[in-house]
Structures are given as structure tokens and as C-alpha cells.
Design a protein around this motif. Structure first.
Motif, mmCIF file in Angstrom:
data_model
loop_
_atom_site.group_PDB
_atom_site.id
_atom_site.type_symbol
_atom_site.label_atom_id
_atom_site.label_comp_id
_atom_site.label_asym_id
_atom_site.label_seq_id
_atom_site.Cartn_x
_atom_site.Cartn_y
_atom_site.Cartn_z
ATOM 1 N N GLN A 1 19.232 25.546 -36.691
ATOM 2 C CA GLN A 1 18.623 25.146 -35.355
ATOM 3 C C GLN A 1 18.962 23.808 -34.997
ATOM 4 O O GLN A 1 19.041 23.513 -33.683
ATOM 5 C CB GLN A 1 17.127 25.054 -35.762
ATOM 6 C CG GLN A 1 16.543 23.806 -36.636
ATOM 7 C CD GLN A 1 16.505 24.167 -38.286
ATOM 8 O OE1 GLN A 1 17.527 24.976 -38.539
ATOM 9 N NE2 GLN A 1 15.524 23.903 -38.939
ATOM 10 N N PHE A 2 19.631 22.791 -35.839
ATOM 11 C CA PHE A 2 19.902 21.643 -35.317
ATOM 12 C C PHE A 2 21.535 21.814 -34.751
ATOM 13 O O PHE A 2 21.792 21.172 -33.950
ATOM 14 C CB PHE A 2 20.148 20.617 -36.535
ATOM 15 C CG PHE A 2 18.680 20.588 -37.321
ATOM 16 C CD1 PHE A 2 17.661 19.812 -36.676
ATOM 17 C CD2 PHE A 2 18.658 21.005 -38.440
ATOM 18 C CE1 PHE A 2 16.557 19.690 -37.162
ATOM 19 C CE2 PHE A 2 17.416 20.701 -39.377
ATOM 20 C CZ PHE A 2 16.407 20.165 -38.585
ATOM 21 N N ALA A 3 22.263 22.828 -35.170
ATOM 22 C CA ALA A 3 23.207 23.159 -34.479
ATOM 23 C C ALA A 3 23.276 23.598 -33.175
ATOM 24 O O ALA A 3 23.862 23.217 -32.237
ATOM 25 C CB ALA A 3 24.457 23.907 -35.387
ATOM 26 N N LEU A 4 22.253 24.254 -32.965
ATOM 27 C CA LEU A 4 21.934 24.948 -31.475
ATOM 28 C C LEU A 4 21.403 23.841 -30.586
ATOM 29 O O LEU A 4 21.872 24.019 -29.476
ATOM 30 C CB LEU A 4 20.925 26.124 -31.670
ATOM 31 C CG LEU A 4 21.416 27.454 -32.493
ATOM 32 C CD1 LEU A 4 20.181 28.388 -32.733
ATOM 33 C CD2 LEU A 4 22.552 27.983 -31.879
ATOM 34 N N ALA A 5 20.820 23.074 -31.087
ATOM 35 C CA ALA A 5 20.460 21.779 -30.413
ATOM 36 C C ALA A 5 21.334 20.802 -29.977
ATOM 37 O O ALA A 5 21.744 20.489 -28.723
ATOM 38 C CB ALA A 5 19.198 21.062 -30.967
ATOM 39 N N ALA A 6 22.401 20.666 -31.152
ATOM 40 C CA ALA A 6 23.511 20.197 -30.669
ATOM 41 C C ALA A 6 24.583 20.556 -29.771
ATOM 42 O O ALA A 6 25.046 19.879 -28.922
ATOM 43 C CB ALA A 6 24.234 19.665 -32.094
ATOM 44 N N VAL A 7 24.414 21.937 -29.612
ATOM 45 C CA VAL A 7 25.303 22.540 -28.585
ATOM 46 C C VAL A 7 24.788 22.072 -27.167
ATOM 47 O O VAL A 7 25.542 21.592 -26.371
ATOM 48 C CB VAL A 7 25.345 23.951 -28.701
ATOM 49 C CG1 VAL A 7 26.150 24.570 -27.409
ATOM 50 C CG2 VAL A 7 26.099 24.687 -29.827
ATOM 51 N N LYS A 8 23.571 21.831 -27.097
ATOM 52 C CA LYS A 8 22.941 21.676 -25.624
ATOM 53 C C LYS A 8 23.227 20.093 -25.625
ATOM 54 O O LYS A 8 23.644 19.597 -24.470
ATOM 55 C CB LYS A 8 21.229 21.867 -25.664
ATOM 56 C CG LYS A 8 20.959 23.387 -26.007
ATOM 57 C CD LYS A 8 19.664 23.480 -25.917
ATOM 58 C CE LYS A 8 19.321 25.144 -26.005
ATOM 59 N NZ LYS A 8 17.799 25.268 -26.304
ATOM 60 N N SER A 9 23.214 19.302 -26.536
ATOM 61 C CA SER A 9 23.489 17.668 -26.482
ATOM 62 C C SER A 9 24.651 17.514 -26.137
ATOM 63 O O SER A 9 24.887 16.702 -25.204
ATOM 64 C CB SER A 9 23.150 17.104 -27.972
ATOM 65 O OG SER A 9 21.674 17.391 -28.082
ATOM 66 N N VAL A 10 25.831 18.511 -26.500
ATOM 67 C CA VAL A 10 27.245 18.182 -26.014
ATOM 68 C C VAL A 10 27.189 18.562 -24.685
ATOM 69 O O VAL A 10 27.931 17.814 -23.995
ATOM 70 C CB VAL A 10 28.129 19.162 -26.892
ATOM 71 C CG1 VAL A 10 29.394 19.302 -26.232
ATOM 72 C CG2 VAL A 10 28.185 18.537 -28.464
ATOM 73 N N LYS A 11 26.826 19.483 -24.067
ATOM 74 C CA LYS A 11 26.776 19.846 -22.977
ATOM 75 C C LYS A 11 26.152 18.824 -21.833
ATOM 76 O O LYS A 11 26.647 18.395 -20.736
ATOM 77 C CB LYS A 11 26.295 21.277 -22.521
ATOM 78 C CG LYS A 11 27.027 22.437 -23.178
ATOM 79 C CD LYS A 11 26.080 23.642 -23.052
ATOM 80 C CE LYS A 11 26.974 24.862 -23.650
ATOM 81 N NZ LYS A 11 26.282 26.158 -23.588
ATOM 82 N N LYS A 12 24.943 18.422 -22.476
ATOM 83 C CA LYS A 12 24.302 17.361 -21.598
ATOM 84 C C LYS A 12 25.129 16.120 -21.573
ATOM 85 O O LYS A 12 24.921 15.293 -20.580
ATOM 86 C CB LYS A 12 22.924 17.150 -22.144
ATOM 87 C CG LYS A 12 22.039 16.128 -21.469
ATOM 88 C CD LYS A 12 20.529 16.010 -21.891
ATOM 89 C CE LYS A 12 19.627 15.340 -21.121
ATOM 90 N NZ LYS A 12 18.317 15.273 -21.539
ATOM 91 N N ALA A 13 25.843 15.756 -22.580
ATOM 92 C CA ALA A 13 26.561 14.433 -22.602
ATOM 93 C C ALA A 13 27.878 14.527 -21.907
ATOM 94 O O ALA A 13 28.561 13.552 -21.580
ATOM 95 C CB ALA A 13 26.802 13.890 -24.216
ATOM 96 N N GLY A 14 28.115 15.728 -21.424
ATOM 97 C CA GLY A 14 29.626 16.001 -20.888
ATOM 98 C C GLY A 14 30.564 15.774 -21.810
ATOM 99 O O GLY A 14 31.814 15.375 -21.533
ATOM 100 N N SER A 15 30.318 15.882 -23.249
ATOM 101 C CA SER A 15 31.424 15.700 -24.170
ATOM 102 C C SER A 15 32.231 16.973 -24.464
ATOM 103 O O SER A 15 32.055 18.080 -24.203
ATOM 104 C CB SER A 15 30.763 15.363 -25.682
ATOM 105 O OG SER A 15 31.330 15.316 -26.592
ATOM 106 N N ARG A 16 33.302 16.831 -25.012
ATOM 107 C CA ARG A 16 34.462 17.666 -25.356
ATOM 108 C C ARG A 16 34.240 17.979 -27.107
ATOM 109 O O ARG A 16 34.887 18.985 -27.469
ATOM 110 C CB ARG A 16 35.729 17.218 -25.198
ATOM 111 C CG ARG A 16 36.158 17.234 -23.674
ATOM 112 C CD ARG A 16 37.368 16.830 -23.412
ATOM 113 N NE ARG A 16 37.782 16.584 -22.063
ATOM 114 C CZ ARG A 16 39.005 16.395 -21.752
ATOM 115 N NH1 ARG A 16 40.237 16.080 -22.304
ATOM 116 N NH2 ARG A 16 39.168 16.263 -20.299
#
Length: 337
Positions: A241-256
Motif C-alpha cells: 500500500q505504501f508503494a502504491l501511495a509512493a507512485v502517486k507521490s512521484v507523479k505529484k512531485a514531477g519526479s523521474r
């Protein structure tokens, strides 16, 4: 229920078996089972034909966590096979978990399976269980502490080994800067995972401690870290569940940055299939729950000890990637992986 006792000597087993046989000659259709291990027979359906044992499974799992539902499902499958009266209880607070173990001792159960995320807190209740003649096995966490904690057997993953394997995997993927996200401070298993990653990963490894019970706060913390340091190219989480949340965090941060994780559930399987998560480390929680409960039945009925009390029974690590995810997808859909 009589007070449970440790396995008898072979000589005593012979006497008990002989007595049971004599009684059976006098009383038609008898089925005897005491608090000591005895020979166990199975009917045609594979269900155990013994007296009904009462087993308690006590974990540190948080409410609503899919991982612990997998552990519970495995335990329930073993209980159904062995005709066990299984109770499940959990508390993420170490003192609360210890109290739940004491309650199981007070209820005079026939065996206890517990996790050792914070093993020091479990020593006293385990000692109390042993003094009451109740066998205790460990699962999931505490691979380096189960023997000193006094439990009989252990079923789980060597988290240090798993962490080092992830570090090697990141090297192969040519990652340079990893953010290792720990969602429960003081949990020795999670700490061992990140320490293992750091030991073998050739790049830079940063630790990020978050509150796993607050997903919004956890996601915000990951987003902030990625925004502050664009060099982070890999986020490693400790649960699906933390990985799935991290996927959203990556997109929100505009990170690669890419995301990898320990542990698996059906939603994470889809994320791996879709390429949103690079890989997952499967420690097989269903198997952990199953083996722990079945081991207590085997010990009570036949005196068996998996690993001979000197070695753990390892259930992982195994990597699930886009290349092999189809092999586990069906089991994940059924809620057992």
C-alpha cells in the motif's frame, strides 16, 4: 481444557497410546486426544481426526492492512485443515500486543503464534506462556531474535538477506540514489531491510521515517523528499500500500524516480504488470500464517519441530517483476498472494 504440557518422552507416548487403545476396546467409536502429542490420522478429505485444539495468533499488524489479512487467511486455512479453534488478535503497539499474548495464556490455549517486531516486549509474555506449558512459535518478524525470545520455531523471511538482494537489484537497474521509506520506527524487520539495501547498493541511500497509519502524511513526506532532492531516482517502500501511495507521490512531485517495494497484494500485482512499480519482494505472508498454525498442530499431536529449534523456516525473498508477475496474478486475485 486441561493445562497444555510439552511433548512426552517416547516411553510415555507408548503408555498413553496403549491406554487409549484399551479404552477404545471397551467403548465403541471412541476418539481420544489429550494435551500431549499423539498419533494423528486424517480422514479421506484430508482433515485431521484429532481432538480440537485452541490456537491464538497474535500479531503487530495494523487494522485494515491487506498484508495481515493474507497472514490471517493462511492461518485460517491451516486451522480448517487441522480442525483448530483459531483466534486472531493484533495490536501495533508493543505493550498492547504483549497484553494480548498474556490474555491468550490466561485463556489456556494450546498454542500461540506471534510476531516479534519488537522482541524485547515479547520476552516476558513468552516466558509466561512457557511456564504454563503453552508452546509458542514466531512468524514474520524477528528472524534474528526468535531463539533469544524463547520461541520454539520461526517462519518468515530473513529481512537482512532480502534487503541485500534489493540492493543488488537496484545496482543491476543502474539506480544511483535510493529513498528507503520506513513506516514504523523501531520495527526491527523494517530497519533490517533498509540496512540490507544500504549495505549492497552502490549508490546513495537515504532513510525516510513516516507514520504508516496516516497515508496522507506518508505520501506528503515522500513527495516533499522528492521535490527537495531531484537526484533521488528510486523509492523503496516496505509494503504494497505504501508503494502504491509512493507512485502517486512521484507523479505529484514531477519526479523521474521509480518505485520498488517489499511485500505484495493484488493491487500491487497490477501495478507491477502495468510498469508503475518495478518489482516487489514477496515473503509469502499467507504461507507464514499457514505454517505457524500447522506447526503448532504438528507439535501438539506429534512432537514435530520444524528447523529443529536451531534454524528458521524461510518463506522468502522472491522477486515479482513484470517478467514473472503473470505466474502469481491468479493467486493474488484469489486473495492468497
Amino acid at each position: 481444557m486441561n493445562t497444555p504440557l510439552p511433548p512426552p518422552s517416547p516411553r510415555r507416548s507408548v503408555r498413553v497410546t496403549a491406554l487409549a487403545a484399551a479404552v477404545c476396546l471397551l467403548l465403541a467409536g471412541c476418539s481420544a486426544f489429550g494435551d500431549t502429542p499423539s498419533d494423528a490420522n486424517a480422514d479421506a478429505a484430508g482433515r485431521a481426526d484429532t481432538g480440537r485444539l485452541k490456537i491464538a495468533l497474535v500479531t503487530h499488524g495494523g487494522r485494515g492492512d491487506d498484508f495481515w489479512e493474507l497472514v490471517r487467511k493462511g492461518a485460517e486455512a491451516a486451522a480448517a485443515k487441522d480442525d483448530i479453534d483459531l483466534t486472531y488478535a493484533s495490536d501495533s503497539d508493543a505493550a498492547g500486543q504483549a497484553e494480548l499474548v498474556r490474555e491468550a495464556v490466561h485463556d489456556r490455549v494450546d498454542g500461540i503464534a506471534l510476531t516479534l517486531a519488537k522482541p524485547q516486549a515479547m520476552k516476558a509474555p513468552v516466558t509466561e506462556a512457557k511456564a504454563a506449558g503453552i508452546p509458542v512459535v514466531g512468524l514474520n518478524s524477528g528472524v534474528n531474535a526468535w531463539q533469544s525470545a524463547g520461541v520454539l520455531e520461526y517462519f518468515g523471511q530473513d529481512e537482512s538477506v532480502a534487503g541485500r538482494a534489493v540492493g543488488d537489484k537496484l545496482n543491476a537497474l543502474k539506480a544511483k540514489h535510493a529513498l528507503c521509506v520506513i513506516h514504523e520506527r523501531g520495527n526491527i524487520s523494517l530497519e533490517a531491510r533498509c540496512a540490507g539495501v544500504k549495505k549492497t547498493f552502490g549508490g546513495e541511500t537515504d532513510m525516510l521515517y513516516v507514520d504508516g497509519s496516516d497515508m496522507d502524511a506518508m505520501s506528503a513526506a515522500v513527495t516533499s523528499s522528492l521535490e527537495q532532492d531531484p537526484s533521488i531516482d528510486e523509492v523503496v517502500t516496505m509494503g504494497a500500500q505504501f508503494a502504491l501511495a509512493a507512485v502517486k507521490s512521484v507523479k505529484k512531485a514531477g519526479s523521474r524516480a521509480r518505485v520498488a517495494t517489499f511485500d505484495l497484494n493484488k493491487d500491487l500485482v497490477e501495478a507491477v504488470r502495468d510498469g508503475d512499480v518495478q518489482f516487489a519482494v514477496d515473503q509469502q505472508p499467507y504461507l507464514q500464517g499457514y505454517l505457524a498454525v500447522d506447526a503448532l498442530w504438528l507439535y501438539r499431536t506429534n512432537g514435530n519441530i520444524s528447523g529443529g529449534s536451531v534454524a528458521p523456516v524461510l518463506t522468502g525473498p522472491a522477486f515479482v517483476t513484470k517478467a514473472n508477475v503473470a505466474a502469481v496474478a491468479g493467486f493474488a486475485a484469489n486473495g492468497t498472494r
